[in-house]
Design a protein around this motif. Structure first.
Motif, PDB file in Angstrom:
ATOM      1  N   LEU A 139      -3.854  52.831  33.574  1.00 31.55           N
ATOM      2  CA  LEU A 139      -3.565  53.690  34.720  1.00 31.55           C
ATOM      3  C   LEU A 139      -2.965  52.862  35.847  1.00 31.55           C
ATOM      4  O   LEU A 139      -3.596  51.943  36.363  1.00 31.55           O
ATOM      5  N   PHE A 140      -1.728  53.186  36.184  1.00 33.36           N
ATOM      6  CA  PHE A 140      -1.088  52.538  37.323  1.00 33.36           C
ATOM      7  C   PHE A 140      -1.392  53.370  38.554  1.00 33.36           C
ATOM      8  O   PHE A 140      -1.209  54.589  38.547  1.00 33.36           O
ATOM      9  N   ILE A 141      -1.835  52.713  39.610  1.00 29.21           N
ATOM     10  CA  ILE A 141      -2.073  53.432  40.858  1.00 29.21           C
ATOM     11  C   ILE A 141      -1.040  52.979  41.872  1.00 29.21           C
ATOM     12  O   ILE A 141      -1.002  51.818  42.272  1.00 29.21           O
ATOM     13  N   ASP A 142      -0.175  53.907  42.219  1.00 27.54           N
ATOM     14  CA  ASP A 142       0.956  53.658  43.117  1.00 27.54           C
ATOM     15  C   ASP A 142       0.463  53.847  44.550  1.00 27.54           C
ATOM     16  O   ASP A 142       0.161  54.958  44.975  1.00 27.54           O
TER      17      ASP A 142
ATOM     18  N   LEU B  21       7.567  53.394  28.650  1.00 27.47           N
ATOM     19  CA  LEU B  21       7.577  52.316  27.652  1.00 27.47           C
ATOM     20  C   LEU B  21       6.203  52.097  27.030  1.00 27.47           C
ATOM     21  O   LEU B  21       6.085  51.911  25.818  1.00 27.47           O
ATOM     22  N   ALA B  22       5.177  52.140  27.857  1.00 32.73           N
ATOM     23  CA  ALA B  22       3.821  51.923  27.345  1.00 32.73           C
ATOM     24  C   ALA B  22       3.443  53.042  26.381  1.00 32.73           C
ATOM     25  O   ALA B  22       2.833  52.798  25.334  1.00 32.73           O
ATOM     26  N   ARG B  23       3.834  54.280  26.714  1.00 34.90           N
ATOM     27  CA  ARG B  23       3.515  55.422  25.828  1.00 34.90           C
ATOM     28  C   ARG B  23       4.199  55.287  24.481  1.00 34.90           C
ATOM     29  O   ARG B  23       3.649  55.692  23.460  1.00 34.90           O
ATOM     30  N   GLN B  24       5.421  54.720  24.499  1.00 32.38           N
ATOM     31  CA  GLN B  24       6.152  54.532  23.238  1.00 32.38           C
ATOM     32  C   GLN B  24       5.388  53.618  22.292  1.00 32.38           C
ATOM     33  O   GLN B  24       5.601  53.659  21.087  1.00 32.38           O
ATOM     34  N   THR B  25       4.539  52.776  22.833  1.00 28.66           N
ATOM     35  CA  THR B  25       3.756  51.901  21.963  1.00 28.66           C
ATOM     36  C   THR B  25       2.412  52.540  21.604  1.00 28.66           C
ATOM     37  O   THR B  25       1.559  51.898  21.006  1.00 28.66           O
ATOM     38  N   GLY B  26       2.252  53.794  21.993  1.00 27.90           N
ATOM     39  CA  GLY B  26       1.051  54.530  21.608  1.00 27.90           C
ATOM     40  C   GLY B  26      -0.112  54.405  22.586  1.00 27.90           C
ATOM     41  O   GLY B  26      -1.214  54.867  22.305  1.00 27.90           O
ATOM     42  N   ILE B  27       0.145  53.806  23.732  1.00 24.36           N
ATOM     43  CA  ILE B  27      -0.932  53.642  24.711  1.00 24.36           C
ATOM     44  C   ILE B  27      -1.013  54.874  25.616  1.00 24.36           C
ATOM     45  O   ILE B  27       0.014  55.427  26.029  1.00 24.36           O
TER      46      ILE B  27
ATOM     47  N   CYS C  17      10.394  45.927  34.689  1.00 25.74           N
ATOM     48  CA  CYS C  17       9.429  46.693  33.928  1.00 25.74           C
ATOM     49  C   CYS C  17       8.829  45.882  32.789  1.00 25.74           C
ATOM     50  O   CYS C  17       7.618  45.881  32.574  1.00 25.74           O
ATOM     51  N   ARG C  18       9.674  45.194  32.083  1.00 20.59           N
ATOM     52  CA  ARG C  18       9.211  44.351  30.969  1.00 20.59           C
ATOM     53  C   ARG C  18       8.330  43.217  31.466  1.00 20.59           C
ATOM     54  O   ARG C  18       7.340  42.865  30.836  1.00 20.59           O
ATOM     55  N   GLN C  19       8.728  42.675  32.597  1.00 22.46           N
ATOM     56  CA  GLN C  19       7.944  41.597  33.213  1.00 22.46           C
ATOM     57  C   GLN C  19       6.525  42.095  33.511  1.00 22.46           C
ATOM     58  O   GLN C  19       5.542  41.423  33.235  1.00 22.46           O
ATOM     59  N   LEU C  20       6.451  43.296  34.046  1.00 20.97           N
ATOM     60  CA  LEU C  20       5.155  43.886  34.390  1.00 20.97           C
ATOM     61  C   LEU C  20       4.311  44.119  33.136  1.00 20.97           C
ATOM     62  O   LEU C  20       3.148  43.716  33.064  1.00 20.97           O
ATOM     63  N   LEU C  21       4.917  44.741  32.135  1.00 26.23           N
ATOM     64  CA  LEU C  21       4.162  45.061  30.917  1.00 26.23           C
ATOM     65  C   LEU C  21       3.728  43.797  30.184  1.00 26.23           C
ATOM     66  O   LEU C  21       2.642  43.731  29.620  1.00 26.23           O
ATOM     67  N   LYS C  22       4.568  42.786  30.240  1.00 25.88           N
ATOM     68  CA  LYS C  22       4.240  41.522  29.594  1.00 25.88           C
ATOM     69  C   LYS C  22       3.014  40.890  30.263  1.00 25.88           C
ATOM     70  O   LYS C  22       2.108  40.412  29.586  1.00 25.88           O
ATOM     71  N   ALA C  23       2.984  40.959  31.580  1.00 27.23           N
ATOM     72  CA  ALA C  23       1.836  40.397  32.307  1.00 27.23           C
ATOM     73  C   ALA C  23       0.552  41.156  31.971  1.00 27.23           C
ATOM     74  O   ALA C  23      -0.548  40.622  32.105  1.00 27.23           O
TER      75      ALA C  23
END
Ligand code: AMP
Ligand code: MG
Length: 189
Positions: free
Chosen positions: A79-82, A20-26, A176-182
């Motif tokens: 960068l998400f670190i799992d 999702l983040a990539r779709q916004t060009g990030i 996922c949306r909750q995370l990206l929104k935060a």
């Protein structure tokens, strides 16, 4: 830094968040801490990620620091670190993000992914590719509590915002949306 006990659905959540983040060009990416540790562990003849936590603590700490150093060199806008707040070893719970690791990382947010213990158990049972340790529902609940407590104290210590995500079965998109929104990322509905 994204943590959650095995089976909360962290990887699925992060894969989707990256998409999702990539779709916004990030320039978004996700790195699995355990994978970087395994690459270092292979030099010792360890070929299974589920063997890392059985190594002597000193060895795990060494691999943990090597991984932190390698990860700190990675380049991405997001960068998400799992990773894990705690790793269940035969010698007790080893902290996944102790001071020396945090000092090497340029962390901006702490994320805890949680799920219902019953759903965690079901996910673990379905994940046949992994050598998971046996757990009861009570143990799962306790591990999740320990993870949350560790991240609360890390958040206070480091002054980093803490994001707690409830990853309910069938509601990955919402989590996922909750995370990206935060993270202040606006994604298409
Ligand atoms: P995972 O694929 O996320 O289950 O990670 C595989 C293994 O890597 C874990 O079982 C741990 O042994 C190790 N690992 C992952 N993150 C950390 C960390 N932050 N500190 C120490 N060990 C870790
Ligand atoms: Mg995983």
């Amino acid at each position: 830094m994204v943590v959650g006990i095995p089976g909360v659905g962290k990887s699925s959540l992060l894969n989707r968040a990256v998409e999702l983040a990539r779709q916004t060009g990030i320039r978004a990416d996700c790195v699995i801490y355990g994978t970087v540790m395994l690459e270092e562990a292979r030099k010792l003849g360890i070929n299974d990620r589920d063997q890392i936590r059985k190594l002597p603590l000193e060895e795990q700490r060494r691999l943990q620091l090597l991984a932190a150093e390698r990860i700190s060199l990675l380049d991405a806008s997001l960068l998400f670190i799992d990773t894990h707040a705690f790793v269940r070893t035969p010698n007790g719970y080893l902290p996944g993000l102790p001071g020396p690791v945090m000092e090497r990382m340029k962390a901006t947010h702490l994320v805890v992914v949680e799920a219902r213990p019953r759903e965690v158990m079901e996910r673990r049972a379905r994940d046949t590719g992994r050598a998971r340790d046996e757990s009861t529902e009570e143990q799962v609940a306790r591990e999740m509590e320990i993870t949350r407590a560790a991240m609360i104290s890390l958040s206070v210590e480091r002054g980093l915002p803490l994001i707690i995500i409830e990853n309910q079965h069938g509601k990955l998109e919402e989590a996922c949306r909750q995370l990206l929104k935060a993270l202040d990322l606006k994604v298409e509905a």
